[in-house]
Structure formats: C-alpha cells, structure tokens
Design a protein around this motif. Sequence first.
Motif, PDB file in Angstrom:
ATOM      1  N   ARG A 106      12.371  28.273  27.972  1.00  0.00           N
ATOM      2  CA  ARG A 106      11.977  29.684  27.772  1.00  0.00           C
ATOM      3  C   ARG A 106      12.287  30.132  26.343  1.00  0.00           C
ATOM      4  NH1 ARG A 106      14.578  30.585  33.408  1.00  0.00           N
ATOM      5  NH2 ARG A 106      12.785  30.189  34.728  1.00  0.00           N
ATOM      6  N   LYS A 107      13.401  29.667  25.818  1.00  0.00           N
ATOM      7  CA  LYS A 107      13.803  30.048  24.471  1.00  0.00           C
ATOM      8  C   LYS A 107      12.811  29.505  23.431  1.00  0.00           C
ATOM      9  CE  LYS A 107      18.049  30.175  21.920  1.00  0.00           C
ATOM     10  NZ  LYS A 107      19.297  29.518  21.685  1.00  0.00           N
ATOM     11  N   VAL A 108      12.468  28.229  23.591  1.00  0.00           N
ATOM     12  CA  VAL A 108      11.507  27.634  22.643  1.00  0.00           C
ATOM     13  C   VAL A 108      10.149  28.314  22.794  1.00  0.00           C
ATOM     14  CG1 VAL A 108      10.287  25.529  21.960  1.00  0.00           C
ATOM     15  CG2 VAL A 108      12.665  25.404  22.591  1.00  0.00           C
ATOM     16  N   ALA A 109       9.758  28.602  24.041  1.00  0.00           N
ATOM     17  CA  ALA A 109       8.451  29.238  24.284  1.00  0.00           C
ATOM     18  C   ALA A 109       8.377  30.578  23.561  1.00  0.00           C
ATOM     19  CB  ALA A 109       8.243  29.440  25.779  1.00  0.00           C
ATOM     20  N   LYS A 110       9.450  31.336  23.618  1.00  0.00           N
ATOM     21  CA  LYS A 110       9.462  32.644  22.951  1.00  0.00           C
ATOM     22  C   LYS A 110       9.365  32.457  21.441  1.00  0.00           C
ATOM     23  CE  LYS A 110      11.800  37.030  22.490  1.00  0.00           C
ATOM     24  NZ  LYS A 110      11.432  37.034  21.081  1.00  0.00           N
ATOM     25  N   TRP A 111      10.124  31.497  20.951  1.00  0.00           N
ATOM     26  CA  TRP A 111      10.124  31.213  19.507  1.00  0.00           C
ATOM     27  C   TRP A 111       8.711  30.815  19.059  1.00  0.00           C
ATOM     28  CZ3 TRP A 111       8.887  27.448  16.105  1.00  0.00           C
ATOM     29  CH2 TRP A 111       9.448  27.514  14.828  1.00  0.00           C
ATOM     30  N   VAL A 112       8.073  29.962  19.854  1.00  0.00           N
ATOM     31  CA  VAL A 112       6.720  29.492  19.510  1.00  0.00           C
ATOM     32  C   VAL A 112       5.732  30.670  19.529  1.00  0.00           C
ATOM     33  CG1 VAL A 112       4.792  28.076  20.368  1.00  0.00           C
ATOM     34  CG2 VAL A 112       7.072  27.081  20.191  1.00  0.00           C
ATOM     35  N   ALA A 113       5.838  31.504  20.562  1.00  0.00           N
ATOM     36  CA  ALA A 113       4.936  32.664  20.651  1.00  0.00           C
ATOM     37  C   ALA A 113       5.160  33.605  19.468  1.00  0.00           C
ATOM     38  CB  ALA A 113       5.163  33.410  21.967  1.00  0.00           C
ATOM     39  N   ASP A 114       6.417  33.778  19.085  1.00  0.00           N
ATOM     40  CA  ASP A 114       6.730  34.639  17.927  1.00  0.00           C
ATOM     41  C   ASP A 114       6.156  34.072  16.636  1.00  0.00           C
ATOM     42  OD1 ASP A 114       8.076  36.328  19.588  1.00  0.00           O
ATOM     43  OD2 ASP A 114      10.082  35.652  19.040  1.00  0.00           O
ATOM     44  N   ASN A 115       5.853  32.777  16.663  1.00  0.00           N
ATOM     45  CA  ASN A 115       5.278  32.137  15.473  1.00  0.00           C
ATOM     46  C   ASN A 115       3.782  31.861  15.650  1.00  0.00           C
ATOM     47  OD1 ASN A 115       7.484  31.530  13.323  1.00  0.00           O
ATOM     48  ND2 ASN A 115       8.455  31.256  15.322  1.00  0.00           N
ATOM     49  N   ASP A 116       3.158  32.695  16.496  1.00  0.00           N
ATOM     50  CA  ASP A 116       1.695  32.708  16.673  1.00  0.00           C
ATOM     51  C   ASP A 116       1.100  31.409  17.187  1.00  0.00           C
ATOM     52  OD1 ASP A 116       1.726  35.325  15.659  1.00  0.00           O
ATOM     53  OD2 ASP A 116       1.769  34.531  13.603  1.00  0.00           O
ATOM     54  N   SER A 117       1.850  30.691  17.997  1.00  0.00           N
ATOM     55  CA  SER A 117       1.292  29.482  18.608  1.00  0.00           C
ATOM     56  C   SER A 117       1.410  29.602  20.122  1.00  0.00           C
ATOM     57  CB  SER A 117       2.054  28.227  18.180  1.00  0.00           C
ATOM     58  OG  SER A 117       2.676  28.408  16.967  1.00  0.00           O
ATOM     59  N   GLU A 118       0.748  28.682  20.813  1.00  0.00           N
ATOM     60  CA  GLU A 118       0.835  28.691  22.273  1.00  0.00           C
ATOM     61  C   GLU A 118       1.749  27.555  22.715  1.00  0.00           C
ATOM     62  OE1 GLU A 118      -2.659  30.178  24.556  1.00  0.00           O
ATOM     63  OE2 GLU A 118      -3.663  29.301  22.803  1.00  0.00           O
ATOM     64  N   TYR A 119       2.425  27.770  23.846  1.00  0.00           N
ATOM     65  CA  TYR A 119       3.432  26.801  24.278  1.00  0.00           C
ATOM     66  C   TYR A 119       3.193  26.336  25.706  1.00  0.00           C
ATOM     67  CZ  TYR A 119       8.033  24.718  25.144  1.00  0.00           C
ATOM     68  OH  TYR A 119       9.054  23.842  25.444  1.00  0.00           O
ATOM     69  N   ILE A 120       3.296  25.037  25.868  1.00  0.00           N
ATOM     70  CA  ILE A 120       3.282  24.452  27.214  1.00  0.00           C
ATOM     71  C   ILE A 120       4.477  23.524  27.316  1.00  0.00           C
ATOM     72  CG2 ILE A 120       2.030  22.952  28.830  1.00  0.00           C
ATOM     73  CD1 ILE A 120      -0.541  23.932  27.607  1.00  0.00           C
ATOM     74  N   ASP A 121       5.246  23.705  28.376  1.00  0.00           N
ATOM     75  CA  ASP A 121       6.377  22.818  28.598  1.00  0.00           C
ATOM     76  C   ASP A 121       5.982  21.820  29.684  1.00  0.00           C
ATOM     77  OD1 ASP A 121       9.432  23.064  27.716  1.00  0.00           O
ATOM     78  OD2 ASP A 121       9.315  22.126  29.706  1.00  0.00           O
TER      79      ASP A 121
END
Length: 295
Positions: A106-121
């Motif tokens: 969840r932490k990485v996902a938020k960081w990725v979203a804050d950096n304008d990318s999409e995240y899939i774990d």
Amino acid sequence: MLNKNNNSTKVSVIGLGTMGSAIAKVFIKKGFKTTVWNRSENKSQALVAEGAIFASTVLEAIAGSPVIVICVLNYDVVNIILEKHKGELAGKVIVNLTNGTPEQARKVAKWVADNDSEYIDGGIMAIPPMIGLPEAFILYSGSNKAFEDNKEIFDTLGTASFIGSDPGLASLYDLALLSAMYGMLGGYLHAVTLVSTENIKAIEFTPIVINWLHAMIQVLPHLAQQIDASDYSLGGVVSNLEMNATSFVNILEASKSQGIKNDLMSPMKTLLDNGVKEGYGKGDISALVKMLLKQ
Ligand code: NDP
C-alpha cells in the motif's frame, strides 16, 4: 494499450534473480520487446542472447517500456530503485512482483500514484520453472485499468487473478496461502521425523501422508462455512475440539518419548486448550480462529 496482433508489446524487467529471469524468459519467448536490468550485469547476458534488450541502467529499463515489472529480493530494494528514479516514472505502469506485506504494498502504491504512475502488486504462487504455465497462479491487486490494459502481459506469466483495487490484497492472499503451505509442511516434517525414529524412511511414509492429507482437505469447505457464520457447530460436528485437545496430548508425549522435538506441534496444543477453556469444546476445530483473533 497493447497491440495483441503482433510482437510490439514492450515490457521491462528489473531484477533478474531466479524469478525475474524466469519472467523475462517467458516474455522473450512470447516475442515481447523485453528490456532487462539487473544489478549484477552477468545475469542479463543469457537473456540478451535469447533476444532481450540490455539496459545498463535502471533509467534505460524504465525508458524502454510503458510497463515495468520489478522482481527483486524485498521491498527495501524496490523502494531504493523507485526513489532514485522518482522523476522518470510518470505515465508508467509499475508491476511489483516482489514478495512483501500488504502494508509495504500500500505504501509503494501510494508513492507510485503520487508520482503519476499506475501500480499493480502481485503475489506469485509458483516457483520459477512454472512461470508461463497455467499452473503458475499469480494474484494481482491495485489499478484495475492497468491490469485490463495489459492483460496480455499478465496472462503470459500464468493464470492471472485480479482480486481487487486495494494494492495490499495480492500480498495478503499470498501470505495467507503461504501460511497454509507452511502449516502443511510443518505437519509433514513432524510426521516424517516421528516415524524416522523407528527407521521408517520418508520416501516410504510420504504416500501415506499424501493420502491422509487428501482426505482431510475435504473438510475445509465445511469449516469455512462455520467460520463465516461464527457458528462452530454448523452442519454438525463429528470431531469436536475437546476430543482433539485430548488426543493431541498423545502426539506430544509420543514425540517426546521417541526423542523428537515438539516445536512445531506445541503451539497447536496451546490453541486447542485455550479453545476448550473458552467454552468451544463441543464445536469443531474451526473455533480456533477465535483464539487466533484474540490478542
Ligand atoms: P534471488 O535471490 O534469486 O534474486 C534477488 C534479486 O534481487 C536479484 O536480481 C538481485 O540482484 C536483486 N537485488 C538484491 N539486492 C539488491 C539491491 N540492493 N539492489 C538491486 N538489486 C538487488 O530471488 P528470486 O528471484 O528467487 O526472488 C525474487 C522475488 O520473487 C522475491 O521477493 C521472492 O520472494 C519472490 N518469489 C520467489 C519465488 C521463488 O521460488 N524463487 C516464488 C515466489 C515469489 P543481483 O543479481 O545483483 O544479486
């Protein structure tokens, strides 16, 4: 969006350990334009010989494809890699197949979203030789859109299952499934150690264990109904908790007198006793979830 009719699909793989290499190999075999990066460059060479595009830096790997698959040792490494390339991730889809906890995901996902990318774990329920086969069951959670847009990539790795938009879910399922596996393996190891004290070989005893576990696994849906209903007698009880707690003592005593340690069995005894103490003795063993939920 991927072009499904030719081999123009681009994907980058960061981390070429045993698992990352297996992943990259399957992408190359499928004909994807696969860019690879690994800290130790020698691991890239075999893949490059098979058709991968060599990235000498993480930046090159990120720039090479819209979808970046990361499969490294742990989240500390993931965080270091992403943090260093903060400014270069915009518009990318980050697929993190590194094993970790829901909180880390969840932490990485938020960081990725804050950096304008999409995240899939992702949670890989397979070992490297299974990658690319239908038996490789891989759990995904996070951006549903990114998952659907890049389904071809996920389907290439095995049987892909998207379980929800909470990025922590794949990891939660992964760790829960691994818990079930370790419980089974722990029981198996105790069993073969116990019979070994009478010179019975594991190879001789294992088929009997397999038959027994196959029979016992049938009871899980019944227990699941009881657990969901918080009614541990639902549908009938044939092996109540009190009986289990009583006969479990025999495992501990026999193991001790045969000279083996009860390290794997003792925690179960504590749970069984607590279950009886708390008044669940007449119900099924499913009641032990109550003991596990208790702090
Ligand atoms: P390996 O130990 O084979 O590979 C680890 C990878 O992490 C290597 O690419 C390594 O680079 C890289 N790495 C480690 N530290 C750093 C660092 N400080 N900076 C950059 N890269 C680093 O592990 P696997 O490939 O087997 O596993 C990768 C992930 O997949 C893990 O999270 C694992 O839990 C998961 N997984 C593995 C399974 C398996 O059966 N192997 C099954 C299911 C999941 P280098 O080559 O330079 O050391």
